[in-house]
Design an enzyme around this catalytic site. Structure first.
Site, PDB file in Angstrom:
ATOM      1  N   GLU A 121     -10.405  36.843   3.246  1.00  0.00           N
ATOM      2  CA  GLU A 121     -11.220  37.919   2.666  1.00  0.00           C
ATOM      3  C   GLU A 121     -12.538  38.076   3.430  1.00  0.00           C
ATOM      4  O   GLU A 121     -13.631  37.903   2.865  1.00  0.00           O
ATOM      5  CB  GLU A 121     -11.482  37.668   1.187  1.00  0.00           C
ATOM      6  CG  GLU A 121     -10.243  37.829   0.331  1.00  0.00           C
ATOM      7  CD  GLU A 121     -10.553  37.817  -1.162  1.00  0.00           C
ATOM      8  OE1 GLU A 121     -11.646  37.346  -1.553  1.00  0.00           O
ATOM      9  OE2 GLU A 121      -9.706  38.274  -1.936  1.00  0.00           O
ATOM     10  N   GLU A 174      -2.838  38.262  -3.070  1.00  0.00           N
ATOM     11  CA  GLU A 174      -3.427  37.517  -4.182  1.00  0.00           C
ATOM     12  C   GLU A 174      -3.520  38.432  -5.377  1.00  0.00           C
ATOM     13  O   GLU A 174      -3.983  39.569  -5.269  1.00  0.00           O
ATOM     14  CB  GLU A 174      -4.854  37.058  -3.866  1.00  0.00           C
ATOM     15  CG  GLU A 174      -4.980  35.905  -2.925  1.00  0.00           C
ATOM     16  CD  GLU A 174      -6.454  35.518  -2.739  1.00  0.00           C
ATOM     17  OE1 GLU A 174      -7.253  35.723  -3.674  1.00  0.00           O
ATOM     18  OE2 GLU A 174      -6.793  35.048  -1.650  1.00  0.00           O
TER      19      GLU A 174
HETATM   20  C1  GLA Z   1     -10.379  35.625  -3.822  1.00  0.00           C
HETATM   21  C2  GLA Z   1     -10.244  34.455  -2.876  1.00  0.00           C
HETATM   22  C3  GLA Z   1      -9.558  33.284  -3.483  1.00  0.00           C
HETATM   23  C4  GLA Z   1     -10.011  33.061  -4.906  1.00  0.00           C
HETATM   24  C5  GLA Z   1      -9.787  34.313  -5.702  1.00  0.00           C
HETATM   25  C6  GLA Z   1     -10.150  34.173  -7.160  1.00  0.00           C
HETATM   26  O1  GLA Z   1      -9.315  36.466  -3.799  1.00  0.00           O
HETATM   27  O2  GLA Z   1      -9.569  34.814  -1.686  1.00  0.00           O
HETATM   28  O3  GLA Z   1      -9.823  32.154  -2.701  1.00  0.00           O
HETATM   29  O4  GLA Z   1     -11.359  32.737  -4.924  1.00  0.00           O
HETATM   30  O5  GLA Z   1     -10.593  35.319  -5.156  1.00  0.00           O
HETATM   31  O6  GLA Z   1      -9.893  35.332  -7.882  1.00  0.00           O
END
Ligand code: GLA
Length: 687
Positions: free
Chosen positions: A142, A298
């Site tokens: 991210e 995710e």
């Molecule tokens: C992001 C991060 C993860 C985690 C999620 C929690 O997507 O990439 O590592 O912290 O948030 O929602």
């Protein structure tokens, strides 16, 4: 269909790993993203490497039939990096350092960070590039998520280099930024700083470049790691996880460098527009690589931990939200994370395997979702089902939300409002850049396209004159790529195609309430100086933010303002061309207004929804021959469906859906079979 999660086994003693793999098999997990935050475990000190544990985890997963999306582990530098090399730390706009103790505490443009990260990636790649379990590479994580802007000295130096490369001469920079105003003229690139805390507003053209630079620095980090992977001989797909409409990173520029688009999406269970907003996100990421399925990399199985209040999902909502991704092009469904943490900042975040164990609704839903997804078989290629496109452009987002404008625009809220009127009717929409407007689409909407690049203007002109239907306005075609007015006034590039002349912005009193939802543009009522009245096909509506003063030079005036500063003057215009037409709306309509305009344009263009007469709360999407039908509402809903139920093979017809129920329907594309979508999905594939 990929099904799995982030896997952080370094949180657990090794005895737990066998149990993890056994449970993964029980849940239908076939892939995990491994080691995303494992840098300090892999390299506990400079020059010290510990791969033994990672060897054992990967082998354990492989033996259990679980594939690995192996992370480059660069998203969170270990404490020794920050202590030894404080120049890797990012800074805020006051110059204060962001300190270690959390994650993502690195300056993306720091050469030292990039050197250390590069060495880590090379070591990981050399060790595992040929491991049969490793089927994908997950670069960083991210990018930019927590740190939207870095103003450090590393950023300062890189920014100066970036500007030198872009402009060549400081005279060109001065011209692009209009620095003759306010005594901002630069004598050398080394006089430029990132836009650190200043007494008043920064030069808007410089802000736009700093945003481009920021997106480019994050992309450079990704590309540097990608290059190392490729140089090591990696043949697996390489990607990183996007965050949908994430303002700091212009994903349309990033997308060509991703072998597959991966996206993280966390709809807020309590938000009234969560279904619309997440549908927009999924359509956006699908549109970044037409024809190529994307991966939901995710989502949460239940509650997250990072909002002020974190309610869980309604029973069944996990499958419903997952189906929304599949219908809009996803071929992988992943979660953060596999096993709920017992320590650390995310211990309250849900996971596939909850801390409370397997006697939980979450675990049951996870297992049943896995079974269901694997039964779906191969899915048709997405990407050629939309006849409507909505323009959503990052550079415009950055520029239109700069300060010192006649009024404040929340660009994402505006885009969502227009998108919502299409979405609730069950019309498929691609989300594209202005340069992508072409004959694939019968209708293109370009609201608030304040910054319009020359290529975008050319594409929109061509589109409207060669057979498409374009709607733009208000506050569109105001500035060029440097955030400067064009010669000759406003709406200079599209004015002729639109058949209008633009006189004045006509800002209304304001600002109206802000937010992401319908309320953002909510009307307040007659006599209110913040809004104006207009009647669209008999529907009373209100315009917000502006009642622009425009003249219809050759366009037909479809609707005039009923009141306000420009009462009687054009509010909605239409210019017909031999083939194609261009509409302009001179205010930001409220929800009723947007809805009425969209209804009219759909009628005019003959664009049909995926399924007719969809009841409230039910969402439909088409992906080739696959139609997803989802009841997101809290009441049962009934509708008529053609085709067959993919899971049972039975013909559909009149169908009642319980709350959160999902039907995967096989409904062949009636008129024009999609070139990208072979009918791979048949009931036979399910058996
Ligand atoms: C992001 C991060 C993860 C985690 C999620 C929690 O997507 O990439 O590592 O912290 O948030 O929602």
């Amino acid at each position: 269909m990929l099904y799995g999660a982030d896997y952080n086994p370094d949180q657990w003693p090794e005895e737990v790993w066998d149990d993890d793999v056994r449970r993964m098999n029980e849940a239908g997990v076939n892939i995990v993203s491994l080691g995303i935050f494992a840098w300090s475990r892999i390299q506990p000190a400079e020059g010290v490497w510990d791969f033994g544990w990672l060897d054992r985890v990967i082998d354990t997963l492989h033996a259990g039939g679980i594939r690995v999306n192996l992370a480059t582990a660069t998203a969170s530098p270990p404490p020794w990096v920050s202590a030894t090399y404080p120049e890797t730390l990012p800074a805020d706009e006051t110059g204060a350092s962001y300190w270690p103790g959390s994650r993502q505490h690195f300056a993306p443009s720091s050469p030292v960070y990039r050197r250390l990260a590069g060495e880590l990636v090379r070591r990981i790649a050399e060790r595992y590039v040929d491991h049969p379990a490793v089927v994908m590479w997950h670069v960083g994580n991210e990018f930019g998520c927590h740190l939207w802007m870095d103003y450090s000295d590393a950023a300062r130096d890189a920014y100066r280099r970036w500007l030198r490369e872009k402009y060549g001469t400081v005279a060109a920079l001065n011209a692009a930024w209009g620095t003759n105003f306010w005594s901002q003229r630069y004598g050398a690139f080394d006089e430029v700083f990132p836009p650190r805390l200043a007494p008043y507003s920064h030069n808007p053209s410089s802000m736009l470049d700093f945003r481009r630079f920021t997106s480019d620095m994050l992309l450079e980090c990704y590309l540097a790691e990608r290059e190392i992977l490729l140089a090591t001989g990696a043949t697996q797909p390489i990607t990183t996880n996007f965050m949908g409409p994430f303002k700091p990173a212009d994903y349309r520029r990033w997308a060509p460098h991703m072998d597959v688009i991966a996206d993280d999406c966390y709809p807020d269970p309590a938000h009234p527009t969560r279904v619309r907003d997440s549908a927009f996100q999924r359509d956006l990421v699908r549109s970044l690589k037409p024809g190529v399925p994307w991966l939901l990399w995710e989502q949460a199985t239940d509650a997250v931990n990072w909002r002020p209040a974190n309610p869980g999902k309604a029973p069944g909502a996990l499958a419903a939200e997952t189906a929304q991704s599949i219908g809009r092009g996803a071929d992988g469904i992943m979660f953060f994370q596999w096993r709920q943490s017992r320590a650390g900042s995310e211990k309250f975040h849900s996971a596939m395997l909850p801390h409370a164990g397997t006697q939980t609704r979450t675990w049951q839903e996870v297992v049943s979702l896995g079974e269901r997804l694997h039964r779906l078989g191969e899915l048709p290629a997405p990407g050629s089902d939309a006849r409507v496109a909505l323009i959503f452009d990052w550079e415009n987002w950055w520029a239109v939300e700069e300060r010192d404008h006649p009024f404040d625009v929340e660009y994402l809220a505006v885009a969502l409002e227009w998108y919502g009127a299409l979405h609730h009717r069950g019309v498929m929409v691609d989300i594209i850049g202005p340069e992508e407007a072409d004959a694939r689409y019968d209708l293109v909407l370009a609201p608030a396209l304040y910054l319009l690049r020359d290529d975008g203007a050319a594409a929109l002109n061509r589109y409207a004159r060669e057979g498409g239907t374009l709607l733009t306005g208000p506050f569109s075609d105001i500035v060029d790529q440097h955030d400067q007015f064009c010669d000759g006034g406003f709406v200079t590039r599209l004015g002729e195609a639109l058949g209008i002349r633009y006189e004045d912005f006509g800002a209304l009193a304001g600002p109206p309430a802000s937010g992401m939802g319908v309320g953002a543009l909510g009307a307040t009522g007659a006599g209110d100086p913040q809004t104006v009245a207009l009647t669209l096909d008999g529907v009373p509506a209100r315009g917000t933010l502006v009642a622009e003063a425009i003249h219809a030079t050759t366009a037909e005036v479809v609707v005039a303002f009923d009141d306000g500063p420009n009462a009687g003057r054009p509010a909605l215009t239409r210019q017909r061309h031999r083939a194609g037409e261009a509409w302009y709306v001179a205010t930001m309509p409220d929800a009723a207004g947007v809805d009425a305009i969209v209804a009219r344009l759909l009628r005019e263009t003959g664009v049909r929804p995926v399924v007719d007469d969809v009841p409230d709360g039910v969402e439909v999407a088409r992906r080739g021959s696959l139609v997803t039908v989802i009841n997101h509402g809290d009441k049962p809903a009934t509708l008529d469906l053609a085709g067959t139920d993919v899971e049972s093979g039975h013909p559909l017809g009149r169908t009642e859906l319980a709350p959160q129920q999902v039907v995967f329907a096989l409904i062949p594309v009636a008129e024009a079979p999609s070139p990208a979508g072979p009918t791979a999905l048949t009931p036979a594939a399910v058996s």
